[in-house]
Design a protein around this motif. Sequence first.
Motif, short mmCIF file in Angstrom:
data_model
loop_
_atom_site.label_atom_id
_atom_site.label_comp_id
_atom_site.label_asym_id
_atom_site.label_seq_id
_atom_site.Cartn_x
_atom_site.Cartn_y
_atom_site.Cartn_z
N UNK A 1 -10.95 -8.74 -13.34
CA UNK A 1 -9.68 -8.81 -12.65
C UNK A 1 -8.55 -9.40 -13.43
N UNK B 1 -11.99 1.25 13.77
CA UNK B 1 -11.39 -0.05 14.34
C UNK B 1 -11.56 0.16 15.70
N UNK C 1 1.27 4.28 -2.94
CA UNK C 1 0.94 5.61 -2.56
C UNK C 1 2.34 6.37 -3.14
N UNK D 1 -1.45 13.91 -1.84
CA UNK D 1 -1.51 12.33 -1.62
C UNK D 1 -1.33 11.84 -0.27
N UNK E 1 -5.80 -4.18 -5.02
CA UNK E 1 -7.21 -4.20 -5.15
C UNK E 1 -7.63 -5.48 -5.09
N UNK E 2 -6.87 -6.71 -5.53
CA UNK E 2 -7.47 -7.85 -5.50
C UNK E 2 -7.89 -8.21 -4.25
N UNK F 1 0.78 -2.81 -11.98
CA UNK F 1 1.18 -4.14 -11.12
C UNK F 1 0.46 -4.19 -9.59
N UNK G 1 2.61 6.61 -6.72
CA UNK G 1 1.52 7.66 -7.11
C UNK G 1 2.13 8.95 -7.36
N UNK G 2 2.71 9.44 -6.12
CA UNK G 2 3.62 10.65 -6.07
C UNK G 2 4.45 10.74 -7.33
N UNK H 1 -3.49 9.62 2.20
CA UNK H 1 -3.02 8.32 2.83
C UNK H 1 -3.44 8.44 4.34
N UNK I 1 -2.70 -1.40 11.81
CA UNK I 1 -4.01 -1.24 11.30
C UNK I 1 -4.44 -2.53 11.09
N UNK J 1 -0.39 -6.06 -17.23
CA UNK J 1 0.94 -5.20 -16.76
C UNK J 1 2.11 -6.20 -16.41
N UNK K 1 2.47 1.72 10.78
CA UNK K 1 1.12 2.18 10.92
C UNK K 1 -0.12 1.30 10.36
N UNK K 2 0.59 1.07 8.76
CA UNK K 2 -0.39 0.16 8.09
C UNK K 2 -0.53 -1.38 8.74
N UNK L 1 0.79 -1.16 0.07
CA UNK L 1 -0.02 0.05 0.02
C UNK L 1 0.81 1.35 0.07
N UNK L 2 1.77 1.17 1.00
CA UNK L 2 2.71 2.41 0.99
C UNK L 2 3.32 2.71 -0.30
N UNK M 1 4.65 5.03 7.86
CA UNK M 1 3.52 4.62 7.46
C UNK M 1 3.51 3.07 7.25
N UNK N 1 -5.87 6.19 6.81
CA UNK N 1 -5.04 5.62 8.03
C UNK N 1 -6.02 6.04 9.35
#
Lengths: 235, 238, 220, 57
Positions: free
Chosen positions: C163, D37, A89, D22, A131-132, A125, A92-93, D26, A214, C170, A210-211, A85-86, A207, D30
């Motif tokens: 999916x 939670x 992110x 972004x 997502x999956x 990728x 994306x940046x 994020x 979580x 990719x 934290x993730x 996830x991180x 991050x 979180x």
Amino acid sequence: MKTGSLLPQTILLVLTIATMETALIWALQIAPADKLQGDVQRIFYFHLGCIWPGFVAFFYVLYASIRYLISRASKWDRRAFASGQVGLAFCTMVLVTGPIWAKPTWGVWWAWDARLTSTLIMWLIFLGYVMMRDYIDDQKMRERLSAVLGIIGASMVPFVYFSTRWFEVQHPKPVVMGDAESGIKDPNMVIALLLALAAFTLLYLFLWRRGTELAEGDAKLSELRMRMNALEEEA
Amino acid sequence: MSFEVHLDKIDKVYGETWALKGVSATIQTGDRITIVGHNGAGKSTLLGLTATLTNPTRGTICYEIDGTVAKDRGQIRRHMSMLSHSPMLYADLTARENLKFFAGLYGVSTDHHGIDSRLEKVGMKAAGDTLFRACSRGMQQRISFARAMLGDPDLLLLDEPFSGLDKKGTERLKNILMTEYRHGWLLVTHDLGQGYEMANRLWIFKHGRLAHNLKKSELDFKEYVSLCEANLPEEVLR
Amino acid sequence: MPNLILLMLSKDLRRELRSKEVFLSSFLFSLILLCIFYYAATSSSVAFEKLPNTALWICIAFSGTIGLHRTHQAELQNACYKALMMAPRDPGLLFLAKFAANATLLTIMSLLLLPLIALFFNLDLGSNLLKMIPGLVLGIAGFVAIGTLTVVISANTRISDILFPIIHLPLVVPVLIAGVNCTQKAMLGEISWTGIQILCVLNLVFLSLGFMTYAYLLEE
Amino acid sequence: MNQEPANNLMYLTAAYSAIWLILAYFLTVLVLKNRRLARELEQLEQRVSNMEKNKAP
């Protein structure tokens, strides 16, 4: 246990913020403007700063996924997922700042430059990887399939980089401003870049922690909910 | 040849539902066990676990072949096969081609004659060259039985093999099971009468737990039905 | 092991000859793609004749994805795949067998496509056909090697049909890049040794990845 | 290179704000997840303890 993990958390957070501030100051103020690109070149410090931990994140996905398949311990799945996830992110940046830098320097938002293309594919990728998970209901199945996909995806990253570069040799770049004249020469530029790298690495660590926490909370929650359901069913 | 399965405190969790909870039992050579339980009580899960298709969330399953504990999945799998409500055969192949393929896949050497005799046993020799999709449900299930018998298994895992069959088809398949097969099985079914008739052990599942594990000789059919009624919701008993 | 591969291959080929699933989903679909391709190219005044290689690989990528998904759905029908999962065989070998069957089907499909492309694009394939084969076959092999894994992964999700291309395409970008280059050069009468080397390395990596991880996909 | 410096600065600002946006997104996700939670955990623990109380006598 909670108070024990709180202190390093805080230290990490403070450290991240401090480094990030210093990096910002260095990148925006102290480092000199690039001779050819001007101030836009300053984007580069943070742009590069994101890529590095992005890579680390994806290779950690590979590592943690392998560890998961060997041990079948859910904690490795949670670590891999948080890292993915991180990484997504950060990727994306990179993808957003890339075109913003390209427009004033190259004159176009997007050129099918090897760096941009490979980052885009890497992003796709790992978007698939993240997502999956939402579409598999059974936890063990989700962990197992994510781990396999994580391994395939992360081991594909070097090949994506390699093949896009190889492709570029075949077709010379369009009118793109080369990096020969400009580039990182001033020591302050190097410092700014190093600081940005350090800041984003720390940010990644923060991050990711934290993730993971979580995800651990989530797991605990669903375990509890399950026990509740079982108890209520029997009652 | 002895083939035993020991289930030790098996938990299986799917998503947030508990399919099996602390199930401990032993399946001995020649045990013909009928399993009843409400929908989602983990009966099919149990078959999947026994077939080494999936791993328990907690607990262990131990296989004993001729007194020695077997670890290798391939070796274990050779002693079991599954017959479920879906036939597990390709619709675009004929019965004979299907059996040939699975015989090869399961490492059973069978020549043309061998396949024929297997088809004959289930009374399907004449239909050996019709496409599987053209066969009736009853015929399909009989061919599927021939597939399950390819490796001469010591334990059959029967997951509602009679569902979708009419009365005649059910009778026929049941007869074949009772006459052509000599070893043990786990039978998941909704039909109490049939289940009782075919079993020598009776398992009743409630909320993922093995609530009752009885020998057939311990109770007659009436007692069995009342025990099931006490443990299962009405919609299962119909 | 060769036994297992032959077994799977003959089963899948026989099934295909009877049902024509892959032929319909891949070959005819490619035909339609080529028509669209023509109008998209000419309406933007791009020289259509210069794009045979592009068209070939777009057809392979799209119809290959559909074909792979289709063959796996056929495995899932009647729960046949469950019987495969329970086979007392090394999962790695099962992967190789499944890969061989899938790759053969897609290769035959694309070989059928080649004359069509030659026809539509006024291409003189005759002399260069042999040079095209290695790049084409290796490219398809890499495409299918990853696809054989991802199709099983996505089949276990709630939205397998959507999916599958999203996670599959990719991952095969490196293969496609190298494959496109190989066949492009071959059409000009050259052989791209670097491209073929890259494809060989990629195939090796993909196949060993699949060999090692397929066991984890054959669980419920 | 041939753009006005002021224009250049705009791109610079855009890039840096994009990064922060972004990141902020994020972090917000979180934090929100964390809160949900914690809330659900609290509710559940209460339910569990209630049930155990009912069971005890």
